[in-house]
Motif scaffolding. Structure first.
Motif, PDB file in Angstrom:
ATOM      1  N   PRO A 105       7.243   1.747  -0.422  1.00  0.00           N
ATOM      2  CA  PRO A 105       6.156   2.735  -0.371  1.00  0.00           C
ATOM      3  C   PRO A 105       5.744   3.196  -1.772  1.00  0.00           C
ATOM      4  CG  PRO A 105       8.242   3.840  -0.067  1.00  0.00           C
ATOM      5  CD  PRO A 105       8.564   2.373  -0.222  1.00  0.00           C
ATOM      6  N   GLY A 106       4.581   3.831  -1.839  1.00  0.00           N
ATOM      7  CA  GLY A 106       4.109   4.392  -3.096  1.00  0.00           C
ATOM      8  C   GLY A 106       2.959   3.639  -3.726  1.00  0.00           C
ATOM      9  N   MET A 107       2.622   2.445  -3.205  1.00  0.00           N
ATOM     10  CA  MET A 107       1.434   1.743  -3.682  1.00  0.00           C
ATOM     11  C   MET A 107       1.575   1.360  -5.157  1.00  0.00           C
ATOM     12  SD  MET A 107      -2.464   3.067  -3.180  1.00  0.00           S
ATOM     13  CE  MET A 107      -3.852   1.960  -3.154  1.00  0.00           C
ATOM     14  N   ALA A 108       2.514   0.490  -5.444  1.00  0.00           N
ATOM     15  CA  ALA A 108       2.835   0.120  -6.824  1.00  0.00           C
ATOM     16  C   ALA A 108       1.700  -0.653  -7.485  1.00  0.00           C
ATOM     17  CB  ALA A 108       4.112  -0.708  -6.854  1.00  0.00           C
ATOM     18  N   GLY A 153       0.811  -1.210   0.000  1.00  0.00           N
ATOM     19  CA  GLY A 153       0.000   0.000   0.000  1.00  0.00           C
ATOM     20  C   GLY A 153       0.845   1.261   0.000  1.00  0.00           C
ATOM     21  N   PRO A 154       0.232   2.405   0.293  1.00  0.00           N
ATOM     22  CA  PRO A 154       0.942   3.693   0.236  1.00  0.00           C
ATOM     23  C   PRO A 154       2.200   3.733   1.091  1.00  0.00           C
ATOM     24  CG  PRO A 154      -1.421   4.038   0.472  1.00  0.00           C
ATOM     25  CD  PRO A 154      -1.195   2.570   0.637  1.00  0.00           C
ATOM     26  N   LYS A 155       2.113   3.242   2.332  1.00  0.00           N
ATOM     27  CA  LYS A 155       3.272   3.256   3.215  1.00  0.00           C
ATOM     28  C   LYS A 155       4.144   2.017   3.033  1.00  0.00           C
ATOM     29  CE  LYS A 155       0.939   5.829   6.967  1.00  0.00           C
ATOM     30  NZ  LYS A 155       1.796   7.034   6.974  1.00  0.00           N
ATOM     31  N   ALA A 198      -0.190  -0.270   7.816  1.00  0.00           N
ATOM     32  CA  ALA A 198      -0.788   0.636   8.794  1.00  0.00           C
ATOM     33  C   ALA A 198      -1.579  -0.130   9.847  1.00  0.00           C
ATOM     34  CB  ALA A 198      -1.694   1.649   8.095  1.00  0.00           C
ATOM     35  N   GLY A 199      -1.455  -1.450   9.849  1.00  0.00           N
ATOM     36  CA  GLY A 199      -2.146  -2.260  10.852  1.00  0.00           C
ATOM     37  C   GLY A 199      -3.559  -2.612  10.479  1.00  0.00           C
ATOM     38  N   GLY A 200      -3.909  -2.499   9.196  1.00  0.00           N
ATOM     39  CA  GLY A 200      -5.241  -2.895   8.753  1.00  0.00           C
ATOM     40  C   GLY A 200      -5.423  -4.403   8.835  1.00  0.00           C
ATOM     41  N   ASN A 236      15.000   4.887   0.816  1.00  0.00           N
ATOM     42  CA  ASN A 236      16.274   5.182   0.180  1.00  0.00           C
ATOM     43  C   ASN A 236      16.573   6.668   0.034  1.00  0.00           C
ATOM     44  OD1 ASN A 236      16.798   2.391  -0.269  1.00  0.00           O
ATOM     45  ND2 ASN A 236      15.353   2.437  -1.976  1.00  0.00           N
ATOM     46  N   SER A 237      15.661   7.514   0.497  1.00  0.00           N
ATOM     47  CA  SER A 237      15.879   8.948   0.334  1.00  0.00           C
ATOM     48  C   SER A 237      15.062   9.718   1.359  1.00  0.00           C
ATOM     49  CB  SER A 237      15.472   9.397  -1.080  1.00  0.00           C
ATOM     50  OG  SER A 237      14.062   9.306  -1.251  1.00  0.00           O
ATOM     51  N   GLY A 238      15.408  10.993   1.502  1.00  0.00           N
ATOM     52  CA  GLY A 238      14.649  11.854   2.399  1.00  0.00           C
ATOM     53  C   GLY A 238      13.218  11.993   1.953  1.00  0.00           C
ATOM     54  N   TYR A 239      13.002  12.064   0.631  1.00  0.00           N
ATOM     55  CA  TYR A 239      11.622  12.194   0.155  1.00  0.00           C
ATOM     56  C   TYR A 239      10.814  10.948   0.482  1.00  0.00           C
ATOM     57  CZ  TYR A 239       7.479  12.294  -2.669  1.00  0.00           C
ATOM     58  OH  TYR A 239       6.165  12.228  -3.064  1.00  0.00           O
ATOM     59  N   GLN A 240      11.418   9.767   0.324  1.00  0.00           N
ATOM     60  CA  GLN A 240      10.686   8.547   0.659  1.00  0.00           C
ATOM     61  C   GLN A 240      10.304   8.531   2.137  1.00  0.00           C
ATOM     62  OE1 GLN A 240      12.339   4.841  -0.666  1.00  0.00           O
ATOM     63  NE2 GLN A 240      12.719   5.595  -2.744  1.00  0.00           N
ATOM     64  N   ARG A 241      11.171   9.048   2.990  1.00  0.00           N
ATOM     65  CA  ARG A 241      10.835   9.148   4.408  1.00  0.00           C
ATOM     66  C   ARG A 241       9.669  10.104   4.611  1.00  0.00           C
ATOM     67  NH1 ARG A 241      11.117   6.125   8.479  1.00  0.00           N
ATOM     68  NH2 ARG A 241      13.309   5.675   8.018  1.00  0.00           N
ATOM     69  N   LEU A 242       9.703  11.248   3.944  1.00  0.00           N
ATOM     70  CA  LEU A 242       8.600  12.214   4.021  1.00  0.00           C
ATOM     71  C   LEU A 242       7.304  11.573   3.551  1.00  0.00           C
ATOM     72  CD1 LEU A 242       7.617  15.265   4.266  1.00  0.00           C
ATOM     73  CD2 LEU A 242       8.092  15.413   1.813  1.00  0.00           C
ATOM     74  N   TYR A 243       7.386  10.840   2.443  1.00  0.00           N
ATOM     75  CA  TYR A 243       6.193  10.191   1.894  1.00  0.00           C
ATOM     76  C   TYR A 243       5.604   9.203   2.894  1.00  0.00           C
ATOM     77  CZ  TYR A 243       3.158   7.829  -1.467  1.00  0.00           C
ATOM     78  OH  TYR A 243       2.062   7.304  -2.113  1.00  0.00           O
TER      79      TYR A 243
END
Length: 575
Positions: free
Chosen positions: A445-448, A440-442, A493-495, A539-546
């Motif tokens: 990450p990104g919900m491929a 999923g989104p987290k 997310a614990g769903g 792998n990046s700061g943006y991925q952590r933010l996401y």
């Protein structure tokens, strides 16, 4: 607009201050004449052109036509690039970068001296990211889509980009297609500039743009290489200047009525499940609380009348020749399923734009009483396995699986799936239900787009071509099958999806919108004790933010802090 003070760009270019001098002087180093800064509207051309985004690689040419139109209407065009999220080249998924691109667009619009913007989009995520960013700024905007590729043709067969490859891969695995033929198919699969010519996510979002009123007449379907796509681009350049003069901002187009029109259009065309995420995210950017229940409610009773792959037989080129989206919207209007007064960027109500549209081929755009699917739309399933909802595209699913009960075959990650799916000892048959967790989104990450899992070889060898698949992932709009997606909350997310175990019984009833895991509440609570999410390293700061800030699928996977941006946008960027 006669009062120059009303133009936002005058804050940069008006008067004889030091700042105005510098702003004008630096722009003049490009050879721009003095009267470029005489108070005419400055139009930004926000371009996602990139050679790493093949769908958008022709947008530089279209941008030149937009400029011609802007000049003709008395505006001053300035082109600027933004992040281009490529679905076909980006790993792990372009969805990871949709929100980043939206931030790029928003900040560019806020920072630059533009009075209106033309959004140049094509590939799946470029359209929603551009509209999300522009919506947060609420200035006049027109979307110009790049258009679909010409029909794919392989050995005389009409094939759809993205769609055909799923079948070929399965046939290659089953030994029914040679490797030589598999490789030879690439040349005929994508044979011109443009985006996927199926009703995948790119064509769906181009259709959503037109249905929302943000695109001009026939924006969705004109082929990328058709001269009429260039004409549309030039007309968009003219029209954005008119919108600035009339102060028709994007929020005046993106009303609740416009979104309801788009949802019904999505049902009629058999559009991608990805549109659910994107339209919810866009709606929330303009303060409209669009939700999954709206998708289910508005899609019910709307037949799929467009016979396009992956649900049907034809492709976007055929759709354009058959009458395109205006013909579909006219049919909806004639059956009281269209808000006819919704405003469009043409400056007129949508009904005035489509009421004379004609259907030229009733095989491609079917008669209302002879649909491809009697009830299209997006089915929203709920139950103890998906408390906040999951989605399925009925027009791409197998009717014999609409009511089904089967044992779960559980994959804890996409890597686990690849490792085990063709293991001869895997306990699976055609009645099983494949369950994929942590995509999923987290979790990814990104919900491929991995939700449409390929079937096990031992099942394919029986001649079976569809099984129920359930995940918190997405599916390509070009894919097909009985695939339940976007399960919310996600496993990471614990769903409840995180607590499905091998052999659990799952009941699916699409008509009743039911998705039920036959495990007691007490047992689920026991399994949840001490839960630790399975999260791969970022792998990046943006991925952590996401990962830290992305919302769940039922809220459109936007960032949670975008709400603050929406509130601030009420103050208008001109302040």
């Amino acid at each position: 607009m006669s009062d120059k003070k009303e133009l936002r760009s005058r804050q940069w270019y008006g008067g004889n201050s030091k700042s105005a001098f510098m702003h004008r002087s630096w722009m003049k180093n490009q050879g721009m004449p003095e009267d470029s800064f005489d108070g005419r509207p400055v139009i930004g051309i926000c371009n996602t052109w990139s050679e790493m985004t093949p769908c958008n690689a022709h947008l530089r040419d279209l941008a030149e036509k937009v400029k011609f139109g802007v000049y003709e209407a008395g505006g001053f065009p300035v082109e600027f690039p933004v992040l281009s999220a490529s679905e076909s080249q980006t790993r792990p998924t372009a969805m990871l970068h949709r929100n980043l691109a939206a931030m790029d667009v928003e900040e560019c619009i806020r920072a630059y001296p533009v009075d209106g913007v033309v959004l140049m989009a094509g590939c799946d995520k470029t359209t929603p990211s551009l509209v999300m960013g522009a919506a947060s700024c609420d200035i006049p905007a027109v979307v110009v889509s790049g258009g679909p590729m010409l029909n794919g043709v392989v050995k005389g067969e009409r094939v759809g980009s993205g769609t055909a490859v799923f079948r070929w891969v399965e046939e290659l695995k089953a030994g029914k297609m040679s490797e030589a033929d598999f490789l030879a198919a690439e040349a005929g699969h994508s044979r011109s500039a443009g985006s996927c010519m199926t009703m995948g996510t790119a064509s769906t979002m181009a259709s959503m743009v037109e249905a929302l009123g943000l695109g001009l007449f026939q924006n969705a379907a004109i082929p990328a290489v058709d001269s009429r796509r260039r004409v549309l681009s030039q007309l968009a350049g003219r029209q954005i200047v008119n919108l600035v003069k009339q102060d028709i901002t994007i929020s005046k187009i993106l009303t609740r009525e416009a979104f309801e029109n788009a949802i019904r259009v999505n049902a009629a065309i058999g559009g991608s499940t990805n549109a659910v995420l994107h339209l919810i995210a866009i709606a929330r950017r303009v303060g409209i609380d669009l939700c999954l229940d709206d998708w289910d409610r508005l899609g019910r009773g709307v037949p799929t009348i467009v016979d396009l792959m992956p649900s049907g037989r034809f492709l976007m080129e055929d759709f354009y020749y058959a009458g395109g989206l205006p013909a579909v919207m006219r049919a909806l209007g004639e059956h009281d399923l269209l808000h006819k007064e919704a405003l469009t960027v043409a400056g007129i109500p949508v009904w005035e734009q489509v009421r004379e549209a004609e259907i030229h081929n009733t095989e491609v755009i079917r008669d209302w009483d002879k649909p491809l699917c009697k009830e299209g739309g997006i089915a929203v399933l709920r139950g103890n396995l998906a408390p906040r909802g999951a989605v399925l595209k009925p027009s791409a699913a197998s009717p014999e699986l609409f009511r089904h009960r089967g044992r779960a075959v559980v994959f804890s990650s996409i890597e686990n799936y690849y490792k085990r799916i063709n293991d001869p000892d895997l306990e699976v048959d055609e009645n099983s239900i494949l369950v994929l967790q942590n995509c999923g989104p987290k979790g990814y990450p990104g919900m491929a787009e991995v939700g449409n899992m390929g079937l096990p070889k031992k099942v394919l060898d029986k001649g079976i071509r569809d099984m129920i698949r359930i995940s918190d992932a997405r599916m390509s709009g070009t894919a097909y099958g009985t695939v339940i997606l976007h399960v919310a909350p996600e496993a990471a997310a614990g769903g409840p999806l995180a607590f499905v175990r091998e052999g659990d019984w799952i009941e699916v009833d699409i008509e009743a919108r039911r998705l039920h895991l036959e495990v007691s509440d007490e047992e689920l609570a026991r399994r949840a004790e001490g839960f630790v999410p399975v999260l791969p390293p970022v792998n990046s700061g943006y991925q952590r933010l996401y990962r830290d800030h992305v919302e769940q699928a039922d809220l459109g996977c936007d960032f949670d802090f975008a709400a603050e941006s929406r509130e601030l946008s009420v103050q208008r960027i001109s302040h």
